[in-house]
Every structure is written in C-alpha cells, then in structure tokens.
Enzyme design. Structure first.
Site, PDB file in Angstrom:
ATOM      1  N   THR A   6      66.174  47.462  62.252  1.00 29.22           N
ATOM      2  CA  THR A   6      65.262  47.026  61.205  1.00 29.22           C
ATOM      3  C   THR A   6      64.575  45.732  61.590  1.00 29.22           C
ATOM      4  O   THR A   6      65.171  44.885  62.240  1.00 29.22           O
ATOM      5  CB  THR A   6      66.027  46.782  59.888  1.00 29.22           C
ATOM      6  OG1 THR A   6      66.344  48.039  59.330  1.00 29.22           O
ATOM      7  CG2 THR A   6      65.221  46.009  58.870  1.00 29.22           C
ATOM      8  N   LYS A  38      62.283  49.930  53.336  1.00 30.28           N
ATOM      9  CA  LYS A  38      63.259  48.847  53.369  1.00 30.28           C
ATOM     10  C   LYS A  38      62.798  47.616  52.602  1.00 30.28           C
ATOM     11  O   LYS A  38      63.475  46.596  52.597  1.00 30.28           O
ATOM     12  CB  LYS A  38      63.553  48.475  54.817  1.00 30.28           C
ATOM     13  CG  LYS A  38      64.051  49.657  55.646  1.00 30.28           C
ATOM     14  CD  LYS A  38      64.118  49.299  57.095  1.00 30.28           C
ATOM     15  CE  LYS A  38      64.327  50.518  57.955  1.00 30.28           C
ATOM     16  NZ  LYS A  38      64.221  50.194  59.377  1.00 30.28           N
ATOM     17  N   GLY A  50      63.649  42.642  50.843  1.00 32.00           N
ATOM     18  CA  GLY A  50      63.643  43.379  52.095  1.00 32.00           C
ATOM     19  C   GLY A  50      65.013  43.245  52.699  1.00 32.00           C
ATOM     20  O   GLY A  50      65.625  42.179  52.607  1.00 32.00           O
ATOM     21  N   SER A 129      66.654  43.220  63.876  1.00 33.61           N
ATOM     22  CA  SER A 129      66.609  43.223  65.336  1.00 33.61           C
ATOM     23  C   SER A 129      65.293  42.697  65.906  1.00 33.61           C
ATOM     24  O   SER A 129      65.278  42.112  66.975  1.00 33.61           O
ATOM     25  CB  SER A 129      66.896  44.620  65.881  1.00 33.61           C
ATOM     26  OG  SER A 129      65.987  45.556  65.363  1.00 33.61           O
ATOM     27  N   CYS A 164      60.638  45.522  70.270  1.00 32.72           N
ATOM     28  CA  CYS A 164      61.968  45.909  69.803  1.00 32.72           C
ATOM     29  C   CYS A 164      62.071  47.432  69.688  1.00 32.72           C
ATOM     30  O   CYS A 164      61.322  48.046  68.930  1.00 32.72           O
ATOM     31  CB  CYS A 164      62.242  45.262  68.437  1.00 32.72           C
ATOM     32  SG  CYS A 164      63.806  45.773  67.714  1.00 32.72           S
ATOM     33  N   THR A 167      62.433  49.063  66.128  1.00 34.93           N
ATOM     34  CA  THR A 167      61.376  48.798  65.152  1.00 34.93           C
ATOM     35  C   THR A 167      60.184  49.693  65.448  1.00 34.93           C
ATOM     36  O   THR A 167      59.788  49.829  66.600  1.00 34.93           O
ATOM     37  CB  THR A 167      60.942  47.315  65.240  1.00 34.93           C
ATOM     38  OG1 THR A 167      62.087  46.489  65.034  1.00 34.93           O
ATOM     39  CG2 THR A 167      59.880  46.976  64.218  1.00 34.93           C
TER      40      THR A 167
END
Length: 178
Positions: A6, A38, A50, A129, A164, A167
C-alpha cells in the site's frame, strides 16, 4: 511499521486537503486485486482516513475511530489519541497490523499501534511501502511546480508506483477544503 502492499499520501496545500491511496492488493508476491479502496470518508463525511496494512485490521481501526469521533463530537485529535491508547493497551487490538492517516478540514494525524499520534510539521505525510517515495515526490512538486493539491498528490503517487512494486496507479483520492 513497514507494510508491503500500500501507499497512502496525505497533503494539505493551498487551503485544500487531498488523501490518495493506490488500489493494489498483494498476497505474498501475487497481485490479487487492482482497484481496492484504501481511502474513505467517515464521521458524516467530515473525516478522511487512509490505511496501510492488513485490510481487515485497517477496517476495524477505521470503524473504531468513527466510534471515537461520535463519542467525542468529531474532535479528531482526542479521538485519535484515545484510539492509539486503546490500540496500544488492549490485548486484542495490540495484534492489529495496520497504520492510518486521519484528517479533517484543519488537522492531520498518523496513528499507529505503537501509540503514535503524529501531526506532520509541513502538512504532508506518506505511509506504506511507497510512502517515502510519494512524500518525497510531493515535497518536490510543492516546491517546484504550480500544480494544485490534487494534481500534486496524483503525480506523486504515480512516481511512487513507478518505484514501488507493491503500489499501482489505480488511485482513490478524497478531498476537503479548509
């Protein structure tokens, strides 16, 4: 706490608040969902949250924060502190693996199971992350562009997604005006 799976970015800039979250959900090294939500509104749509971490735990915490907000008449700071206190001391809650950002029209907090309730100095915070990459990108865009708040958050999240692997670029963005 470092969570894989996330990226959440919150930014208060030019009288507006925007919180964005990516949509990717992974199970181990497999993407199982691309369009998860989220970021959401709670407490009569006056608070945006969030979250990063285990989905069920994050949803549990979101509901608990909403309950605290109802108990404390929408006082975000008091509600966040009470949630963090419960989270840290309750035998069941202590095991929850999540971290959250909660914001209203004037305040923004990171809330964690370590008992943290942190209000960022400059109105910007990233978690998950890709949180550091998103926060760094947003900071640079604030300093070196004329983009509005939502555009900065969207561009910063795209940059985080390019770095990432946990993501993606499928975003949920919620906004409030100060």
């Amino acid at each position: 706490m470092n969570f894989h799976g996330t990226t959440i970015l919150a930014l208060r800039h030019k009288g507006k608040l925007a919180i964005a979250g990516d949509g990717q959900v992974t199970l181990s090294d497999v993407v199982i969902k691309h369009k998860a939500r989220k970021v959401r509104r709670i407490y009569n749509d006056k608070i945006i949250v969030g979250f990063a971490g285990v989905t069920a735990d994050a949803m549990n915490l979101s509901e608990r924060l909403d309950t605290k907000l109802n108990r404390y008449n929408g006082n975000l700071e008091r509600s966040a502190v009470e949630l963090a206190k419960d989270w840290r001391t309750d035998k069941y809650l202590r095991r929850l693996e999540a971290i959250m950002i909660a914001a209203d029209e004037t305040r923004m907090f990171l809330v964690s199971g370590n008992g943290d309730v942190i209000e960022p100095d400059k109105g910007i915070i990233g978690i998950g992350s890709g949180g550091v990459a998103a926060q760094a990108a947003a900071t640079a865009l604030i300093e070196h562009s004329d983009l509005d708040t939502r555009a900065i958050v969207e561009e910063a999240m795209k940059i985080a997604a390019s770095l990432c692997i946990y993501t993606n670029e499928v975003l949920t963005v919620e906004e409030l005006e100060d």
